[in-house]
Design a protein around this motif. Structure first.
Motif, PDB file in Angstrom:
ATOM      1  N   THR A   9       0.825  -1.206   0.000  1.00 24.80           N
ATOM      2  CA  THR A   9       0.000   0.000   0.000  1.00 24.80           C
ATOM      3  C   THR A   9       0.861   1.259   0.000  1.00 24.80           C
ATOM      4  O   THR A   9       0.621   2.192  -0.778  1.00 24.80           O
ATOM      5  N   PHE A  10       1.872   1.293   0.847  1.00 22.86           N
ATOM      6  CA  PHE A  10       2.744   2.471   0.926  1.00 22.86           C
ATOM      7  C   PHE A  10       3.523   2.667  -0.377  1.00 22.86           C
ATOM      8  O   PHE A  10       3.686   3.796  -0.834  1.00 22.86           O
ATOM      9  N   GLU A  11       4.008   1.585  -0.967  1.00 26.63           N
ATOM     10  CA  GLU A  11       4.769   1.712  -2.204  1.00 26.63           C
ATOM     11  C   GLU A  11       3.877   2.106  -3.377  1.00 26.63           C
ATOM     12  O   GLU A  11       4.332   2.793  -4.295  1.00 26.63           O
ATOM     13  N   ALA A  12       2.614   1.688  -3.375  1.00 31.64           N
ATOM     14  CA  ALA A  12       1.686   2.146  -4.411  1.00 31.64           C
ATOM     15  C   ALA A  12       1.458   3.653  -4.282  1.00 31.64           C
ATOM     16  O   ALA A  12       1.423   4.371  -5.293  1.00 31.64           O
ATOM     17  N   CYS A  13       1.336   4.138  -3.065  1.00 35.48           N
ATOM     18  CA  CYS A  13       1.197   5.588  -2.850  1.00 35.48           C
ATOM     19  C   CYS A  13       2.473   6.326  -3.252  1.00 35.48           C
ATOM     20  O   CYS A  13       2.408   7.418  -3.825  1.00 35.48           O
ATOM     21  N   LEU A  71      16.540  14.638 -10.425  1.00 38.45           N
ATOM     22  CA  LEU A  71      15.593  13.514 -10.436  1.00 38.45           C
ATOM     23  C   LEU A  71      15.884  12.472  -9.361  1.00 38.45           C
ATOM     24  O   LEU A  71      14.986  11.743  -8.961  1.00 38.45           O
ATOM     25  N   TYR A  72      17.113  12.388  -8.914  1.00 42.84           N
ATOM     26  CA  TYR A  72      17.408  11.353  -7.923  1.00 42.84           C
ATOM     27  C   TYR A  72      16.728  11.628  -6.580  1.00 42.84           C
ATOM     28  O   TYR A  72      16.604  10.735  -5.764  1.00 42.84           O
ATOM     29  N   PHE A  73      16.257  12.854  -6.373  1.00 39.97           N
ATOM     30  CA  PHE A  73      15.486  13.116  -5.158  1.00 39.97           C
ATOM     31  C   PHE A  73      14.141  12.386  -5.186  1.00 39.97           C
ATOM     32  O   PHE A  73      13.560  12.098  -4.146  1.00 39.97           O
ATOM     33  N   LEU A  74      13.656  12.112  -6.400  1.00 41.74           N
ATOM     34  CA  LEU A  74      12.406  11.356  -6.502  1.00 41.74           C
ATOM     35  C   LEU A  74      12.567   9.917  -6.022  1.00 41.74           C
ATOM     36  O   LEU A  74      11.596   9.274  -5.649  1.00 41.74           O
ATOM     37  N   LEU A  75      13.802   9.407  -6.038  1.00 38.12           N
ATOM     38  CA  LEU A  75      14.037   8.052  -5.526  1.00 38.12           C
ATOM     39  C   LEU A  75      13.916   7.987  -4.008  1.00 38.12           C
ATOM     40  O   LEU A  75      13.715   6.916  -3.445  1.00 38.12           O
ATOM     41  N   LEU A  76      14.047   9.121  -3.366  1.00 33.55           N
ATOM     42  CA  LEU A  76      13.921   9.133  -1.910  1.00 33.55           C
ATOM     43  C   LEU A  76      12.490   8.872  -1.449  1.00 33.55           C
ATOM     44  O   LEU A  76      12.279   8.395  -0.335  1.00 33.55           O
ATOM     45  N   ILE A  77      11.524   9.174  -2.297  1.00 35.70           N
ATOM     46  CA  ILE A  77      10.121   8.980  -1.912  1.00 35.70           C
ATOM     47  C   ILE A  77       9.819   7.501  -1.661  1.00 35.70           C
ATOM     48  O   ILE A  77       9.336   7.147  -0.581  1.00 35.70           O
ATOM     49  N   PRO A  78      10.093   6.577  -2.612  1.00 33.43           N
ATOM     50  CA  PRO A  78       9.810   5.164  -2.317  1.00 33.43           C
ATOM     51  C   PRO A  78      10.665   4.598  -1.188  1.00 33.43           C
ATOM     52  O   PRO A  78      10.200   3.753  -0.419  1.00 33.43           O
ATOM     53  N   ALA A 119       4.607   5.351  -5.587  1.00 34.83           N
ATOM     54  CA  ALA A 119       4.648   5.342  -7.047  1.00 34.83           C
ATOM     55  C   ALA A 119       3.731   6.410  -7.621  1.00 34.83           C
ATOM     56  O   ALA A 119       4.083   7.095  -8.592  1.00 34.83           O
ATOM     57  N   LEU A 120       2.570   6.587  -7.021  1.00 35.64           N
ATOM     58  CA  LEU A 120       1.645   7.634  -7.456  1.00 35.64           C
ATOM     59  C   LEU A 120       2.246   9.019  -7.232  1.00 35.64           C
ATOM     60  O   LEU A 120       2.126   9.905  -8.082  1.00 35.64           O
ATOM     61  N   ALA A 121       2.933   9.217  -6.123  1.00 33.56           N
ATOM     62  CA  ALA A 121       3.565  10.506  -5.836  1.00 33.56           C
ATOM     63  C   ALA A 121       4.696  10.797  -6.817  1.00 33.56           C
ATOM     64  O   ALA A 121       4.838  11.928  -7.305  1.00 33.56           O
ATOM     65  N   VAL A 122       5.513   9.794  -7.130  1.00 35.19           N
ATOM     66  CA  VAL A 122       6.609   9.979  -8.087  1.00 35.19           C
ATOM     67  C   VAL A 122       6.043  10.284  -9.469  1.00 35.19           C
ATOM     68  O   VAL A 122       6.526  11.179 -10.176  1.00 35.19           O
ATOM     69  N   PHE A 123       4.991   9.581  -9.863  1.00 35.43           N
ATOM     70  CA  PHE A 123       4.352   9.820 -11.152  1.00 35.43           C
ATOM     71  C   PHE A 123       3.795  11.240 -11.228  1.00 35.43           C
ATOM     72  O   PHE A 123       3.952  11.921 -12.247  1.00 35.43           O
ATOM     73  N   ALA A 124       3.172  11.704 -10.151  1.00 36.07           N
ATOM     74  CA  ALA A 124       2.635  13.063 -10.128  1.00 36.07           C
ATOM     75  C   ALA A 124       3.750  14.105 -10.214  1.00 36.07           C
ATOM     76  O   ALA A 124       3.615  15.121 -10.899  1.00 36.07           O
TER      77      ALA A 124
END
Length: 175
Positions: free
Chosen positions: A65-69, A107-114, A71-76
């Protein structure tokens, strides 16, 4: 008066048969009416396996569930970056002088989200899966029952749904 014993006390007389082997982890079976009446399936009579199964299912379901959220945040964020880039390019298209474009974060900051969401999911599932697993083990062992392997799975799902409901502040005010 009787003496109170812990469900996790190794000195306590075990109700498990001598030939009992803990089933492998998922061990979800088809709970049909015939298999329920004949008590066929996988059951967990000891407290340690009840806790492990509850913790594992909570970890799997919460992490998903957390990783799906995440992924949605990174996509947004990626959509937002591309829309901003198109908007800046359209604004600078008709001008002769070169405007300095806004500097965006790499862009590598987006990897911190997951990664952060995975760490949070692990911590939350460790705490909630342990509390619920211990409570289930104590209740089932106090009653002398063997737990079906579906019960930890369902409690993992209940914990995820409760977490989702609790994330909406207006809904929690109503409840």
């Amino acid at each position: 008066m009787g003496q109170v014993q812990s469900a996790f006390d190794p000195d306590k007389g075990s109700r498990t048969p001598d030939s009992y082997v803990v089933p492998p982890f998922p061990s979800l079976y088809n709970p049909s009416i015939v298999s329920t009446r004949q008590q066929r399936g996988y059951f967990l009579p000891d407290a340690t396996s009840i806790w492990k199964f509850t913790f594992y299912w909570t970890l799997i379901l919460m992490s998903a569930t957390f990783e799906a959220c995440a992924a949605l945040a990174v996509f947004a964020q990626l959509l937002s970056r591309s829309a901003a880039r198109r908007r800046d390019a359209a604004a600078n298209a008709g001008r002769r002088s070169k405007f300095r474009l806004r500097r965006r974060s790499p862009l590598y900051f987006l990897l911190l989200i997951p990664i952060a969401m995975g760490a949070i999911a692990t911590f939350v599932s460790l705490v909630s899966g342990t509390v619920v697993g211990f409570a289930l083990a104590a209740v089932y062992n106090a009653g002398g029952f063997a737990m079906s392997t579906w019960v930890p799975f369902m409690w993992g799902m209940i914990q995820v749904v409760v977490l989702i409901i609790a994330s909406y502040s207006s809904l929690t005010r109503v409840l």
